[in-house]
Design a protein around this motif. Structure first.
Motif, PDB file in Angstrom:
ATOM      1  N   PRO A   1     -18.133   3.971   1.152  1.00 26.91           N
ATOM      2  CA  PRO A   1     -17.709   5.169   0.420  1.00 26.91           C
ATOM      3  C   PRO A   1     -17.795   6.410   1.320  1.00 26.91           C
ATOM      4  O   PRO A   1     -18.736   6.541   2.094  1.00 26.91           O
ATOM      5  CB  PRO A   1     -18.745   5.303  -0.705  1.00 26.91           C
ATOM      6  N   LEU A   2     -16.798   7.264   1.199  1.00 29.46           N
ATOM      7  CA  LEU A   2     -16.874   8.592   1.815  1.00 29.46           C
ATOM      8  C   LEU A   2     -16.660   9.589   0.690  1.00 29.46           C
ATOM      9  O   LEU A   2     -15.695   9.480  -0.065  1.00 29.46           O
ATOM     10  CB  LEU A   2     -15.808   8.751   2.900  1.00 29.46           C
ATOM     11  N   GLN A   3     -17.578  10.525   0.557  1.00 29.01           N
ATOM     12  CA  GLN A   3     -17.540  11.446  -0.578  1.00 29.01           C
ATOM     13  C   GLN A   3     -17.098  12.844  -0.167  1.00 29.01           C
ATOM     14  O   GLN A   3     -17.235  13.245   0.981  1.00 29.01           O
ATOM     15  CB  GLN A   3     -18.929  11.539  -1.212  1.00 29.01           C
ATOM     16  N   ALA A   4     -16.578  13.581  -1.139  1.00 33.78           N
ATOM     17  CA  ALA A   4     -16.204  14.974  -0.920  1.00 33.78           C
ATOM     18  C   ALA A   4     -16.444  15.730  -2.218  1.00 33.78           C
ATOM     19  O   ALA A   4     -16.655  15.123  -3.267  1.00 33.78           O
ATOM     20  CB  ALA A   4     -14.742  15.074  -0.500  1.00 33.78           C
TER      21      ALA A   4
ATOM     22  N   GLY B   1      -8.001   0.501   9.347  1.00 36.06           N
ATOM     23  CA  GLY B   1      -9.140   0.925  10.166  1.00 36.06           C
ATOM     24  C   GLY B   1      -9.132   2.416  10.468  1.00 36.06           C
ATOM     25  O   GLY B   1      -9.839   2.873  11.369  1.00 36.06           O
ATOM     26  N   TRP B   2      -8.353   3.186   9.729  1.00 40.11           N
ATOM     27  CA  TRP B   2      -8.308   4.634   9.974  1.00 40.11           C
ATOM     28  C   TRP B   2      -9.578   5.318   9.503  1.00 40.11           C
ATOM     29  O   TRP B   2      -9.850   6.465   9.859  1.00 40.11           O
ATOM     30  CB  TRP B   2      -7.090   5.258   9.291  1.00 40.11           C
ATOM     31  N   GLY B   3     -10.323   4.622   8.675  1.00 38.26           N
ATOM     32  CA  GLY B   3     -11.662   5.069   8.326  1.00 38.26           C
ATOM     33  C   GLY B   3     -11.706   6.458   7.727  1.00 38.26           C
ATOM     34  O   GLY B   3     -10.991   6.777   6.779  1.00 38.26           O
TER      35      GLY B   3
ATOM     36  N   GLY C   1      -5.002   6.540  -3.483  1.00 42.00           N
ATOM     37  CA  GLY C   1      -6.098   6.054  -2.633  1.00 42.00           C
ATOM     38  C   GLY C   1      -6.669   7.196  -1.811  1.00 42.00           C
ATOM     39  O   GLY C   1      -6.786   8.335  -2.288  1.00 42.00           O
ATOM     40  N   ASN C   2      -7.007   6.915  -0.573  1.00 45.26           N
ATOM     41  CA  ASN C   2      -7.649   7.936   0.258  1.00 45.26           C
ATOM     42  C   ASN C   2      -6.714   9.105   0.568  1.00 45.26           C
ATOM     43  O   ASN C   2      -7.161  10.217   0.834  1.00 45.26           O
ATOM     44  CB  ASN C   2      -8.153   7.311   1.559  1.00 45.26           C
ATOM     45  N   THR C   3      -5.402   8.849   0.508  1.00 40.29           N
ATOM     46  CA  THR C   3      -4.453   9.933   0.753  1.00 40.29           C
ATOM     47  C   THR C   3      -4.689  11.085  -0.227  1.00 40.29           C
ATOM     48  O   THR C   3      -4.603  12.251   0.155  1.00 40.29           O
ATOM     49  CB  THR C   3      -3.008   9.404   0.626  1.00 40.29           C
ATOM     50  N   GLY C   4      -5.003  10.766  -1.482  1.00 39.37           N
ATOM     51  CA  GLY C   4      -5.219  11.813  -2.471  1.00 39.37           C
ATOM     52  C   GLY C   4      -6.678  12.202  -2.621  1.00 39.37           C
ATOM     53  O   GLY C   4      -7.030  12.931  -3.548  1.00 39.37           O
ATOM     54  N   ARG C   5      -7.544  11.701  -1.751  1.00 40.99           N
ATOM     55  CA  ARG C   5      -8.979  11.934  -1.902  1.00 40.99           C
ATOM     56  C   ARG C   5      -9.597  12.624  -0.711  1.00 40.99           C
ATOM     57  O   ARG C   5     -10.804  12.860  -0.675  1.00 40.99           O
ATOM     58  CB  ARG C   5      -9.698  10.584  -2.075  1.00 40.99           C
ATOM     59  N   ASN C   6      -8.810  12.934   0.303  1.00 41.57           N
ATOM     60  CA  ASN C   6      -9.431  13.398   1.546  1.00 41.57           C
ATOM     61  C   ASN C   6      -9.516  14.916   1.611  1.00 41.57           C
ATOM     62  O   ASN C   6      -8.943  15.636   0.797  1.00 41.57           O
ATOM     63  CB  ASN C   6      -8.710  12.800   2.759  1.00 41.57           C
ATOM     64  N   THR C   7     -10.238  15.404   2.609  1.00 41.22           N
ATOM     65  CA  THR C   7     -10.460  16.848   2.752  1.00 41.22           C
ATOM     66  C   THR C   7      -9.379  17.497   3.626  1.00 41.22           C
ATOM     67  O   THR C   7      -9.533  18.642   4.035  1.00 41.22           O
ATOM     68  CB  THR C   7     -11.859  17.125   3.317  1.00 41.22           C
ATOM     69  N   THR C   8      -8.339  16.753   3.936  1.00 38.31           N
ATOM     70  CA  THR C   8      -7.063  17.228   4.510  1.00 38.31           C
ATOM     71  C   THR C   8      -7.154  17.925   5.866  1.00 38.31           C
ATOM     72  O   THR C   8      -6.293  18.735   6.213  1.00 38.31           O
ATOM     73  CB  THR C   8      -6.276  18.136   3.533  1.00 38.31           C
ATOM     74  N   ILE C   9      -8.179  17.615   6.622  1.00 41.25           N
ATOM     75  CA  ILE C   9      -8.285  18.264   7.938  1.00 41.25           C
ATOM     76  C   ILE C   9      -7.355  17.571   8.932  1.00 41.25           C
ATOM     77  O   ILE C   9      -7.326  16.349   9.024  1.00 41.25           O
ATOM     78  CB  ILE C   9      -9.733  18.247   8.450  1.00 41.25           C
ATOM     79  N   ILE C  10      -6.592  18.382   9.640  1.00 40.45           N
ATOM     80  CA  ILE C  10      -5.636  17.889  10.629  1.00 40.45           C
ATOM     81  C   ILE C  10      -5.996  18.497  11.972  1.00 40.45           C
ATOM     82  O   ILE C  10      -6.225  19.708  12.067  1.00 40.45           O
ATOM     83  CB  ILE C  10      -4.203  18.312  10.227  1.00 40.45           C
TER      84      ILE C  10
ATOM     85  N   LEU D   1       4.896  -1.631  -2.055  1.00 35.17           N
ATOM     86  CA  LEU D   1       4.200  -2.132  -3.244  1.00 35.17           C
ATOM     87  C   LEU D   1       2.845  -1.454  -3.346  1.00 35.17           C
ATOM     88  O   LEU D   1       2.034  -1.515  -2.427  1.00 35.17           O
ATOM     89  CB  LEU D   1       3.995  -3.653  -3.151  1.00 35.17           C
ATOM     90  N   GLU D   2       2.611  -0.800  -4.475  1.00 32.13           N
ATOM     91  CA  GLU D   2       1.360  -0.055  -4.662  1.00 32.13           C
ATOM     92  C   GLU D   2       0.681  -0.553  -5.930  1.00 32.13           C
ATOM     93  O   GLU D   2       1.294  -0.571  -6.990  1.00 32.13           O
ATOM     94  CB  GLU D   2       1.669   1.449  -4.737  1.00 32.13           C
ATOM     95  N   LYS D   3      -0.591  -0.903  -5.820  1.00 33.14           N
ATOM     96  CA  LYS D   3      -1.249  -1.491  -7.002  1.00 33.14           C
ATOM     97  C   LYS D   3      -1.530  -0.452  -8.085  1.00 33.14           C
ATOM     98  O   LYS D   3      -1.586  -0.774  -9.257  1.00 33.14           O
ATOM     99  CB  LYS D   3      -2.537  -2.215  -6.609  1.00 33.14           C
ATOM    100  N   GLY D   4      -1.710   0.797  -7.711  1.00 38.02           N
ATOM    101  CA  GLY D   4      -1.925   1.850  -8.699  1.00 38.02           C
ATOM    102  C   GLY D   4      -0.742   2.798  -8.690  1.00 38.02           C
ATOM    103  O   GLY D   4       0.399   2.405  -8.896  1.00 38.02           O
ATOM    104  N   TRP D   5      -1.025   4.063  -8.424  1.00 35.97           N
ATOM    105  CA  TRP D   5       0.048   5.037  -8.277  1.00 35.97           C
ATOM    106  C   TRP D   5       0.024   5.535  -6.827  1.00 35.97           C
ATOM    107  O   TRP D   5      -1.016   5.504  -6.182  1.00 35.97           O
ATOM    108  CB  TRP D   5      -0.109   6.179  -9.274  1.00 35.97           C
TER     109      TRP D   5
ATOM    110  N   GLY E   1       0.825  -1.206   0.000  1.00 40.27           N
ATOM    111  CA  GLY E   1       0.000   0.000   0.000  1.00 40.27           C
ATOM    112  C   GLY E   1       0.859   1.255   0.000  1.00 40.27           C
ATOM    113  O   GLY E   1       1.575   1.530   0.960  1.00 40.27           O
ATOM    114  N   GLY E   2       0.817   2.008  -1.099  1.00 38.36           N
ATOM    115  CA  GLY E   2       1.615   3.230  -1.216  1.00 38.36           C
ATOM    116  C   GLY E   2       0.779   4.471  -1.002  1.00 38.36           C
ATOM    117  O   GLY E   2       0.843   5.427  -1.779  1.00 38.36           O
ATOM    118  N   GLY E   3      -0.024   4.464   0.055  1.00 37.37           N
ATOM    119  CA  GLY E   3      -0.663   5.702   0.503  1.00 37.37           C
ATOM    120  C   GLY E   3       0.261   6.388   1.491  1.00 37.37           C
ATOM    121  O   GLY E   3       1.398   5.946   1.727  1.00 37.37           O
TER     122      GLY E   3
END
Ligand SMILES: Cc1cc2nc3c(=O)[nH]c(=O)nc-3n(C[C@H](O)[C@H](O)[C@H](O)COP(=O)(O)OP(=O)(O)OC[C@H]3O[C@@H](n4cnc5c(N)ncnc54)[C@H](O)[C@@H]3O)c2cc1C
Ligand SMILES: [Zn+2]
Lengths: 416, 92
Positions: A258-261, A363-365, A71-80, A63-67, A39-41
């Motif tokens: 699914p979690l959408q943004a 499980g980071w959900g 995954g969710n790393t590039g799809r999230n709303t980035t709140i910290i 090992l990453e199946k895509g790029w 998993g290359g997230g």
């Protein structure tokens, strides 16, 4: 690898940016490694980076199946943020926030951390009391957190609707000033570049299809690019944790949803904090390009398709308009989904799996972006020492049988 | 939005329903002999397949009855729905 610095930027500007080397090298897999991270997230790349940097392990593959970061790393709303209720979570997430605070420098990559403050709104008296309780327990853990009156919220967010004639009037809220946002892609790319520099092989388009198992021990993985051996395999695949666990012959207390943004058309800067509301369910921030970034809750059903149902999007937009009526004619530019790995107690699983040599970080959900560096750090320790890091120990898979759950449902009134 | 076939009301919009997760889970019978692992399995462990999934839905804003559905978790196609405790329940 060229260091990123003002001097190098100037030199490259002089020759029309023709001399920048690739940020990380793409590699073909070797036949064996000391540690394989699946998993290359962000979490997988951070794990590899700290394994190399802190634990001096030299033969590591991601090992990453895509790029990477797709995954969710590039799809999230980035709140910290780190304003979590329970001690175990507060310690882990604040450790991560502190790593974030030094990360651009550590990685020599600008992750664009913007500690603009995260505000949680309360719309009922009960929510207000709950926020007061949370602020107190968060402060007892040494984490910054303050109560805000509606007028103070208005100071941060002038366009907010404070009318008491609406269905869910704003009664107050809380703020974590150290909270904010960061550039998600930069977190993935920064970790990949820094790990690659330390000799980690980052192998994209390489999907793990199964495991080499004998006597309850894992010895390697089967991939679409052949067998790769290793006596330590870390599984960091977020939404696909259950699929790979099944291939390894065990189950996880995780469901994938699914979690959408979405993002709006760009507007002039008007909104310089992150705003979250659990009752009127939405969280919003404005990106550097001026777009409003919005997210809300997961869809209710299990799914592996990276999109969810339209009424979820409709509800998050309705919520935004409830808070900011002025946005009623805002146009949406893009919407997307990610598959999030949700545990029954909304806390992650970090540590041993039922098989020897196979380690879990999943499980980071809906809320793992904020934990990326901390998660990688404690997971690297767990793999290197074959013993959970102190901060990771409470998050073992065993907690579901022992009953020591870490119930972060509604940790700060909303999922993130 | 899913279109969900309620066995009583026919095809209705997903927003009329609430999802109840994996179907055919029965509460373990003898509590005293139950190991912690078996109890955890009942409480927390759910099937999470990438493919066909049997799940329960509640027509909460309609006839208010529960029923089972078989749905694909990648395409979201629903290939059947049936009342609970009827002969279509599979025990796999
Ligand atoms: C819409 C949305 C909004 C969110 N908002 C926030 C937020 O505001 N704040 C926050 O803290 N968190 C947020 N999250 C959650 C956060 O994005 C995740 O918890 C976090 O990014 C998980 O990182 P990861 O590295 O574990 O997973 P990922 O980035 O998903 O990486 C896992 C990788 O594993 C790869 N993989 C899967 N199967 C295989 C296989 N068989 N072989 C090889 N590779 C495989 C995938 O391709 C993927 O790249 C949000 C998530 C979503 C979807
Ligand atoms: Zn019905």
């Amino acid at each position: 690898m060229t260091r990123y610095s003002a001097l190098n930027l100037l030199r490259e500007a002089g020759r029309l940016h023709s001399g920048w080397p690739e940020a990380w090298s793409s590699r073909d897999p070797k036949t064996s490694y000391d540690v394989i991270i699946v998993g290359g997230g962000g979490h997988g790349l951070a794990t590899a980076y700290y394994l190399a940097k802190v634990h001096k392990i030299s033969r590591i593959a991601v090992l990453e199946k895509g790029w990477i970061g797709g995954g969710n790393t590039g799809r999230n709303t980035t709140i910290i943020r780190s304003n979590y209720l329970w001690d175990e979570s507060a310690h882990l997430y604040d450790f991560s926030l502190r790593l974030y605070e030094g990360l651009s420098k550590d990685l020599n990559f600008n992750i664009m951390l913007s500690q603009r403050g995260v505000i949680n709104l309360a719309h009922t008296e009960n929510e207000m009391r709950e926020i007061q309780r949370r602020v107190n327990s968060i402060r007892l853990n040494g984490i910054d957190s303050e109560i805000l009156t509606p007028e103070e919220i208005k100071h941060f967010v002038p366009i907010i609707n404070l009318s008491n004639k609406c269905r869910y009037p704003i009664l107050g809220g809380s703020i974590q000033q150290r909270g904010g946002v960061a550039r998600h892609d930069a977190v993935a790319w920064g970790f990949a570049r820094a790990a690659s520099k330390l000799g980690v092989d980052i192998i994209e388009n390489c999907e793990v299809e199964g495991f080499l198992i004998s006597n309850g021990q894992v010895h390697g993985v089967n991939t679409n690019r052949g067998i790769i051996k290793s006596n330590k395999v870390g599984l960091v695949v977020s939404g696909h944790a259950g699929v790979l666990a099944e291939r390894a012959g065990f189950r996880l207390p995780i469901e994938s949803k699914p979690l959408q943004a979405l993002v709006s058309e760009p507007l002039k800067p008007f909104f310089n904090v992150v705003l979250m509301s659990g009752k009127v369910h939405v969280y919003l921030s404005q990106s550097d390009r001026g777009e409003l970034v919005m997210g809300a809750g997961t869809d209710s059903y299990n799914s592996y398709s990276q999109n969810g149902s339209f009424q979820v999007i409709e509800q998050m937009m309705a919520s935004s308009i409830e808070l900011f009526p002025v946005l009623s004619r805002l146009k949406v530019m893009r919407m997307w989904g990610g598959i999030v790995d949700v545990c029954p107690d909304a806390s992650p699983i970090i540590g041993f799996s039922p098989l020897k040599n196979l380690y879990l970080n999943c499980g980071w959900g809906t809320g793992g972006f904020k934990a990326t560096p901390g998660s990688g750090y404690v997971f690297a320790h767990t793999i290197a020492h074959e013993e959970p890091h102190d901060l990771a120990a409470p998050f073992s898979l065993k907690r579901f049988s022992s009953g020591a759950l870490i119930d972060e449902h509604g940790a700060a009134a909303v999922a993130h | 939005m899913l279109l969900i076939p309620c066995p009583w009301c026919g095809l209705r919009a997903e927003s009329e329903f609430s999802s109840g997760g994996e179907a055919n889970i029965s509460r373990p019978y003898v509590n005293n002999d139950l190991s912690d692992n078996d109890w955890a399995d009942y409480l927390f462990y759910r099937k999470n397949p990438k493919g066909w999934h049997q799940e329960q839905w509640h027509h909460v804003k309609g006839c208010r009855r529960w029923f089972n559905v078989e749905r694909h978790t990648v395409t979201h196609e629903i290939r059947k729905s049936w009342p609970m405790n009827s002969s279509s329940d599979s025990n796999d």
